[in-house]
Motif scaffolding. Structure first.
Motif, PDB file in Angstrom:
ATOM      1  N   VAL A 104       0.848  -1.013   0.184  1.00  0.00           N
ATOM      2  CA  VAL A 104       0.154  -0.063  -0.093  1.00  0.00           C
ATOM      3  C   VAL A 104       1.072   1.224  -0.055  1.00  0.00           C
ATOM      4  CG1 VAL A 104      -2.040  -1.072   1.153  1.00  0.00           C
ATOM      5  CG2 VAL A 104      -0.123   0.191   2.491  1.00  0.00           C
ATOM      6  N   ALA A 105       0.432   2.314  -0.665  1.00  0.00           N
ATOM      7  CA  ALA A 105       1.029   3.736  -0.567  1.00  0.00           C
ATOM      8  C   ALA A 105       0.731   4.271   0.821  1.00  0.00           C
ATOM      9  CB  ALA A 105       0.620   4.401  -1.802  1.00  0.00           C
ATOM     10  N   VAL A 106       1.814   4.885   1.215  1.00  0.00           N
ATOM     11  CA  VAL A 106       1.672   5.736   2.802  1.00  0.00           C
ATOM     12  C   VAL A 106       2.273   6.900   2.371  1.00  0.00           C
ATOM     13  CG1 VAL A 106       1.774   3.202   3.865  1.00  0.00           C
ATOM     14  CG2 VAL A 106       3.870   4.625   3.245  1.00  0.00           C
ATOM     15  N   VAL A 107       2.000   7.777   3.430  1.00  0.00           N
ATOM     16  CA  VAL A 107       2.315   9.206   3.593  1.00  0.00           C
ATOM     17  C   VAL A 107       2.676   9.514   4.993  1.00  0.00           C
ATOM     18  CG1 VAL A 107       1.221  10.055   1.439  1.00  0.00           C
ATOM     19  CG2 VAL A 107      -0.017  10.182   3.688  1.00  0.00           C
ATOM     20  N   GLY A 108       3.674  10.344   5.393  1.00  0.00           N
ATOM     21  CA  GLY A 108       3.904  10.949   6.652  1.00  0.00           C
ATOM     22  C   GLY A 108       2.907  11.779   7.235  1.00  0.00           C
ATOM     23  N   ASP A 109       3.281  12.276   8.612  1.00  0.00           N
ATOM     24  CA  ASP A 109       2.328  13.043   9.100  1.00  0.00           C
ATOM     25  C   ASP A 109       2.197  14.208   8.405  1.00  0.00           C
ATOM     26  OD1 ASP A 109       1.904  11.210  11.138  1.00  0.00           O
ATOM     27  OD2 ASP A 109       3.099  12.246  12.679  1.00  0.00           O
ATOM     28  N   ALA A 110       3.333  14.983   8.103  1.00  0.00           N
ATOM     29  CA  ALA A 110       3.226  16.106   7.365  1.00  0.00           C
ATOM     30  C   ALA A 110       2.116  16.156   6.074  1.00  0.00           C
ATOM     31  CB  ALA A 110       4.585  16.835   6.915  1.00  0.00           C
ATOM     32  N   GLU A 111       2.404  15.086   5.315  1.00  0.00           N
ATOM     33  CA  GLU A 111       1.825  15.096   4.140  1.00  0.00           C
ATOM     34  C   GLU A 111       0.127  15.058   4.430  1.00  0.00           C
ATOM     35  OE1 GLU A 111       5.876  13.642   2.941  1.00  0.00           O
ATOM     36  OE2 GLU A 111       4.146  13.163   4.597  1.00  0.00           O
ATOM     37  N   ILE A 112      -0.055  13.982   5.429  1.00  0.00           N
ATOM     38  CA  ILE A 112      -1.287  13.738   5.817  1.00  0.00           C
ATOM     39  C   ILE A 112      -2.244  15.121   6.379  1.00  0.00           C
ATOM     40  CG2 ILE A 112      -1.366  12.771   7.872  1.00  0.00           C
ATOM     41  CD1 ILE A 112      -3.684  11.655   5.094  1.00  0.00           C
ATOM     42  N   ALA A 113      -1.194  15.835   7.132  1.00  0.00           N
ATOM     43  CA  ALA A 113      -1.783  17.114   7.590  1.00  0.00           C
ATOM     44  C   ALA A 113      -2.301  17.840   6.675  1.00  0.00           C
ATOM     45  CB  ALA A 113      -0.873  17.456   8.750  1.00  0.00           C
ATOM     46  N   ALA A 114      -1.358  18.113   5.718  1.00  0.00           N
ATOM     47  CA  ALA A 114      -1.470  18.894   4.498  1.00  0.00           C
ATOM     48  C   ALA A 114      -3.087  18.628   3.771  1.00  0.00           C
ATOM     49  CB  ALA A 114      -0.616  19.101   3.874  1.00  0.00           C
ATOM     50  N   ALA A 115      -3.167  17.274   3.613  1.00  0.00           N
ATOM     51  CA  ALA A 115      -4.361  16.864   2.788  1.00  0.00           C
ATOM     52  C   ALA A 115      -5.478  17.077   3.538  1.00  0.00           C
ATOM     53  CB  ALA A 115      -4.122  15.383   2.646  1.00  0.00           C
ATOM     54  N   LEU A 116      -5.591  17.245   4.803  1.00  0.00           N
ATOM     55  CA  LEU A 116      -6.598  17.497   5.972  1.00  0.00           C
ATOM     56  C   LEU A 116      -7.124  18.928   5.976  1.00  0.00           C
ATOM     57  CD1 LEU A 116      -5.868  14.655   8.524  1.00  0.00           C
ATOM     58  CD2 LEU A 116      -7.246  14.522   6.651  1.00  0.00           C
TER      59      LEU A 116
END
Length: 85
Positions: free
Chosen positions: A72-84
């Motif tokens: 599965v593709a994953v992203v870090g905290d910073a990337e998910i925070a930006a997406a939210l």
């Protein structure tokens, strides 16, 4: 892009996995991988980094005859925070 692959060795394939692990050149151009083994369980996971999803698929297919795996593709905290936002 980062991916996590979780895997478990099919018990009947343990000897074949060990042989391939020891003998094969598993370097796939464009892929960086760090593997982690849950000692004595036949399970583990890999952190895979690549900008080429085809190369990631090539890596997965290298083991697909011997192990059960899921990537599965994953992203870090910073990337998910930006997406939210």
């Amino acid at each position: 892009m980062k991916y996590i692959t979780t895997w478990s060795i099919k018990p009947e394939n343990m000897k074949a996995v060990i042989k391939r692990f020891q003998e094969a050149d598993m370097k796939i151009p464009g892929v960086t991988m760090t593997r982690f083994h849950a000692m004595g369980t036949g399970r583990g996971f890999s952190l895979v980094e690549s900008d080429d999803p085809v190369a990631v698929a090539r890596l997965a297919s290298f083991w697909s005859d011997l192990v059960d795996q899921q990537t599965v593709a994953v992203v870090g905290d910073a990337e998910i925070a930006a997406a939210l936002k």
